[in-house]
Design a protein around this motif. Structure first.
Motif, PDB file in Angstrom:
ATOM      1  N   TYR A  82       0.770  -1.182  -0.041  1.00  0.00           N
ATOM      2  CA  TYR A  82      -0.013   0.183  -0.026  1.00  0.00           C
ATOM      3  C   TYR A  82       0.959   1.427   0.077  1.00  0.00           C
ATOM      4  CZ  TYR A  82      -3.095   3.468   1.831  1.00  0.00           C
ATOM      5  OH  TYR A  82      -3.712   4.604   2.193  1.00  0.00           O
ATOM      6  N   SER A  84       0.915   5.268   0.751  1.00  0.00           N
ATOM      7  CA  SER A  84      -0.056   6.336   1.246  1.00  0.00           C
ATOM      8  C   SER A  84       0.235   7.587   0.443  1.00  0.00           C
ATOM      9  CB  SER A  84       0.421   6.399   2.746  1.00  0.00           C
ATOM     10  OG  SER A  84      -0.107   7.612   3.331  1.00  0.00           O
ATOM     11  N   TRP A  97      -1.163   1.306  -5.081  1.00  0.00           N
ATOM     12  CA  TRP A  97      -0.718   0.086  -4.665  1.00  0.00           C
ATOM     13  C   TRP A  97       0.648  -0.237  -5.388  1.00  0.00           C
ATOM     14  CZ3 TRP A  97      -3.796  -1.593  -0.422  1.00  0.00           C
ATOM     15  CH2 TRP A  97      -3.158  -2.527   0.324  1.00  0.00           C
TER      16      TRP A  97
END
Length: 201
Positions: A82, A84, A97
């Motif tokens: 993931y 951010s 991702w």
């Protein structure tokens, strides 16, 4: 596989290396109009200019009946992370991702000859647990024959290889470094692995 240009990998050796490292893959076929998948360990071999995948099914697996007639898709994928928006310089960004995926297409050929099946199994054992090969070789023939009678071995010649390394190539250097630093310091193995792949690009 949908792959924007900046995520495409055309280096076959780079794709080969990934498939060999993450060789437990998903084999997908279409059976009676419905996608069917089996998760299998593969041996990935280079034969001249060709790449061949070796594996085996349980004999009762219905995919056995279609893999010689239809094109199969074998999906290799493992590390993912993931990403951010905190890694980016502007607030107007969304999460995403990072991941690596290799799609290998081809028609499989069943292996019926017992000697060839024995060779395939020896290659598989050598790939995953070299030390077990001596034990396997020492097992009674009747036992090994019974085990081999419960499987169907095959090899698949890859006719179309698609590699996607989605590793923030579309971000600027500062943002890429932020992502690498954050993932490298993670306690999650997948995230560390993605950071390592990003550094190698």
């Amino acid at each position: 596989m949908y792959t924007p240009k900046h995520f495409q990998v055309t280096d076959e050796q780079q794709a080969m290396s990934f498939m060999q490292k993450y060789s437990f893959a998903s084999m997908v076929t279409v059976l009676n109009g419905v996608p069917e998948a089996t998760h299998l360990p593969f041996v990935v071999e280079q034969r001249g200019n060709e790449v061949v995948l070796l594996s085996h099914f349980a004999k009762a697996n219905p995919q056995v009946n279609v893999i010689e007639q239809e094109t199969s898709l074998v999906i290799f994928t493992e590390p993912h992370a993931y990403i951010s928006p905190k890694n980016y310089e502007k607030d107007t960004n969304v999460p995403t991702w990072n991941y690596i995926a290799i799609h290998a297409y081809g028609k499989a050929k069943l292996i019926h000859d017992e000697a060839a099946v024995t060779t395939l199994l020896a290659k598989t054992i050598s790939t995953y647990e070299q030390d077990y090969l001596k034990q396997w070789d020492g097992l009674p023939y009747e036992y090994k024959h019974k085990m081999m009678n419960g499987i169907v071995a095959f090899e698949l010649l890859i006719t179309n290889l698609q590699a996607k390394f989605k590793l923030s190539q579309n971000r600027n250097e500062a943002e890429q470094n932020n992502i690498i630093n954050n993932l490298s310091n993670s306690h999650i193995a997948n995230e560390k692995e993605i950071a390592a792949y990003m550094e190698r690009l």
